[in-house]
Motif scaffolding. Structure first.
Motif, PDB file in Angstrom:
ATOM      1  N   THR A  99      27.995 -29.143   0.661  1.00 19.69           N
ATOM      2  CA  THR A  99      28.367 -28.428   1.879  1.00 19.69           C
ATOM      3  C   THR A  99      27.480 -28.912   3.024  1.00 19.69           C
ATOM      4  O   THR A  99      26.269 -29.033   2.854  1.00 19.69           O
ATOM      5  CB  THR A  99      28.181 -26.903   1.688  1.00 19.69           C
ATOM      6  OG1 THR A  99      29.021 -26.482   0.599  1.00 19.69           O
ATOM      7  CG2 THR A  99      28.536 -26.120   2.928  1.00 19.69           C
ATOM      8  N   ILE A 100      28.100 -29.157   4.167  1.00 13.72           N
ATOM      9  CA  ILE A 100      27.346 -29.551   5.359  1.00 13.72           C
ATOM     10  C   ILE A 100      27.006 -28.290   6.156  1.00 13.72           C
ATOM     11  O   ILE A 100      27.887 -27.494   6.484  1.00 13.72           O
ATOM     12  CB  ILE A 100      28.161 -30.511   6.261  1.00 13.72           C
ATOM     13  CG1 ILE A 100      28.542 -31.779   5.505  1.00 13.72           C
ATOM     14  CG2 ILE A 100      27.383 -30.828   7.547  1.00 13.72           C
ATOM     15  CD1 ILE A 100      27.388 -32.652   5.109  1.00 13.72           C
ATOM     16  N   LEU A 101      25.726 -28.112   6.436  1.00 12.53           N
ATOM     17  CA  LEU A 101      25.249 -27.030   7.289  1.00 12.53           C
ATOM     18  C   LEU A 101      24.937 -27.630   8.660  1.00 12.53           C
ATOM     19  O   LEU A 101      24.212 -28.612   8.753  1.00 12.53           O
ATOM     20  CB  LEU A 101      23.981 -26.398   6.710  1.00 12.53           C
ATOM     21  CG  LEU A 101      23.336 -25.308   7.573  1.00 12.53           C
ATOM     22  CD1 LEU A 101      22.809 -24.197   6.689  1.00 12.53           C
ATOM     23  CD2 LEU A 101      22.211 -25.853   8.436  1.00 12.53           C
ATOM     24  N   SER A 102      25.529 -27.053   9.700  1.00 11.89           N
ATOM     25  CA  SER A 102      25.219 -27.442  11.081  1.00 11.89           C
ATOM     26  C   SER A 102      24.638 -26.228  11.778  1.00 11.89           C
ATOM     27  O   SER A 102      25.251 -25.152  11.775  1.00 11.89           O
ATOM     28  CB  SER A 102      26.481 -27.897  11.817  1.00 11.89           C
ATOM     29  OG  SER A 102      27.034 -29.015  11.182  1.00 11.89           O
ATOM     30  N   LEU A 103      23.450 -26.383  12.349  1.00  9.70           N
ATOM     31  CA  LEU A 103      22.786 -25.303  13.068  1.00  9.70           C
ATOM     32  C   LEU A 103      22.625 -25.727  14.524  1.00  9.70           C
ATOM     33  O   LEU A 103      22.122 -26.816  14.804  1.00  9.70           O
ATOM     34  CB  LEU A 103      21.419 -25.005  12.457  1.00  9.70           C
ATOM     35  CG  LEU A 103      20.642 -23.842  13.086  1.00  9.70           C
ATOM     36  CD1 LEU A 103      19.853 -23.106  12.026  1.00  9.70           C
ATOM     37  CD2 LEU A 103      19.719 -24.290  14.200  1.00  9.70           C
ATOM     38  N   THR A 104      23.095 -24.882  15.429  1.00 12.07           N
ATOM     39  CA  THR A 104      22.913 -25.107  16.868  1.00 12.07           C
ATOM     40  C   THR A 104      22.154 -23.914  17.426  1.00 12.07           C
ATOM     41  O   THR A 104      22.536 -22.764  17.196  1.00 12.07           O
ATOM     42  CB  THR A 104      24.270 -25.249  17.594  1.00 12.07           C
ATOM     43  OG1 THR A 104      25.001 -26.317  16.977  1.00 12.07           O
ATOM     44  CG2 THR A 104      24.081 -25.536  19.069  1.00 12.07           C
ATOM     45  N   HIS A 105      21.070 -24.188  18.136  1.00  9.50           N
ATOM     46  CA  HIS A 105      20.288 -23.128  18.791  1.00  9.50           C
ATOM     47  C   HIS A 105      20.301 -23.464  20.277  1.00  9.50           C
ATOM     48  O   HIS A 105      19.642 -24.406  20.716  1.00  9.50           O
ATOM     49  CB  HIS A 105      18.874 -23.086  18.231  1.00  9.50           C
ATOM     50  CG  HIS A 105      18.123 -21.843  18.598  1.00  9.50           C
ATOM     51  ND1 HIS A 105      17.034 -21.401  17.885  1.00  9.50           N
ATOM     52  CD2 HIS A 105      18.289 -20.947  19.596  1.00  9.50           C
ATOM     53  CE1 HIS A 105      16.563 -20.295  18.439  1.00  9.50           C
ATOM     54  NE2 HIS A 105      17.305 -20.008  19.477  1.00  9.50           N
ATOM     55  N   ALA A 106      21.067 -22.693  21.038  1.00  6.92           N
ATOM     56  CA  ALA A 106      21.320 -23.000  22.457  1.00  6.92           C
ATOM     57  C   ALA A 106      20.858 -21.857  23.360  1.00  6.92           C
ATOM     58  O   ALA A 106      20.554 -20.762  22.902  1.00  6.92           O
ATOM     59  CB  ALA A 106      22.813 -23.255  22.660  1.00  6.92           C
ATOM     60  N   GLY A 107      20.833 -22.154  24.657  1.00  9.88           N
ATOM     61  CA  GLY A 107      20.505 -21.137  25.653  1.00  9.88           C
ATOM     62  C   GLY A 107      19.060 -21.126  26.092  1.00  9.88           C
ATOM     63  O   GLY A 107      18.610 -20.198  26.767  1.00  9.88           O
ATOM     64  N   TRP A 108      18.311 -22.154  25.738  1.00  8.71           N
ATOM     65  CA  TRP A 108      16.885 -22.201  26.077  1.00  8.71           C
ATOM     66  C   TRP A 108      16.648 -22.141  27.583  1.00  8.71           C
ATOM     67  O   TRP A 108      15.657 -21.580  28.035  1.00  8.71           O
ATOM     68  CB  TRP A 108      16.243 -23.462  25.485  1.00  8.71           C
ATOM     69  CG  TRP A 108      16.293 -23.465  23.995  1.00  8.71           C
ATOM     70  CD1 TRP A 108      17.163 -24.149  23.195  1.00  8.71           C
ATOM     71  CD2 TRP A 108      15.466 -22.705  23.121  1.00  8.71           C
ATOM     72  NE1 TRP A 108      16.913 -23.870  21.881  1.00  8.71           N
ATOM     73  CE2 TRP A 108      15.871 -22.983  21.805  1.00  8.71           C
ATOM     74  CE3 TRP A 108      14.408 -21.816  23.323  1.00  8.71           C
ATOM     75  CZ2 TRP A 108      15.271 -22.417  20.687  1.00  8.71           C
ATOM     76  CZ3 TRP A 108      13.802 -21.255  22.219  1.00  8.71           C
ATOM     77  CH2 TRP A 108      14.236 -21.543  20.913  1.00  8.71           C
ATOM     78  N   GLU A 109      17.563 -22.714  28.340  1.00  7.63           N
ATOM     79  CA  GLU A 109      17.398 -22.748  29.804  1.00  7.63           C
ATOM     80  C   GLU A 109      17.434 -21.352  30.424  1.00  7.63           C
ATOM     81  O   GLU A 109      17.016 -21.167  31.561  1.00  7.63           O
ATOM     82  CB  GLU A 109      18.464 -23.665  30.434  1.00  7.63           C
ATOM     83  CG  GLU A 109      19.880 -23.142  30.340  1.00  7.63           C
ATOM     84  CD  GLU A 109      20.563 -23.351  28.983  1.00  7.63           C
ATOM     85  OE1 GLU A 109      21.714 -22.898  28.857  1.00  7.63           O
ATOM     86  OE2 GLU A 109      19.964 -23.941  28.057  1.00  7.63           O
TER      87      GLU A 109
END
Length: 157
Positions: A99-109
């Motif tokens: 299984t491919i896990l993709s993690l995106t952590h956005a909104g730092w700005e």
């Protein structure tokens, strides 16, 4: 201000169902992420992580904004001293051998007044560490499942 998003990917050694269970179930999270994290796995559920920064006690918290088993978990994410929230999205996709896990952590700005580039770099290191623990845990979880299945097929005398 330019948008900043962390994007991490890993191939997990487990089926989509196994990986989802390990990612969203308290008994598994307590082992690979740590007992300091709680997750109420449903839309509107709370996420809370208690940790320390030196001698200072910190709380990271959020609300689950998307919960679509067994493929999507998205939540707000903010330390107690941040002026705004970021967004963490974890997606699972079946792969040929796992299984491919993709993690995106956005909104730092959105973290006006803070060094959001430093914070995102610190979180990238933290997420990489947690993903490393997850990889090892799933490998052991999968191995234990295989051992149990073998016992069921070929019980000991």
């Amino acid at each position: 201000m330019k948008a900043v998003a962390l994007q991490l990917e890993a191939e997990l050694d487990g089926s989509l169902a196994e990986c989802w269970e390990v990612l969203t179930t308290s008994r598994h999270l307590a082992v690979w992420f740590g007992p300091h994290l709680t997750l109420d796995a449903r839309v509107g559920g709370q996420v809370e992580e208690h940790w320390a920064k030196g001698s200072r006690k910190m709380v990271t918290s959020g609300i689950i904004t998307a919960f679509e088993p067994p493929r999507l978990l998205s939540m707000t994410w903010a330390d107690s001293d941040w002026p705004d929230q970021t967004q963490v999205t974890i997606e699972l996709e079946p792969a040929r051998t796992g299984t491919i896990l993709s993690l995106t952590h956005a909104g730092w700005e959105r973290l006006v007044g803070l060094d959001y580039e430093l914070l995102s770099a610190e979180h990238e290191a933290g997420w990489n560490s947690h993903i490393g623990s997850l990889l090892l845990y799933i490998k052991g979880f999968r191995s234990n499942l295989d051992q149990r299945r073998a016992l069921i097929r070929d019980p000991l005398p």
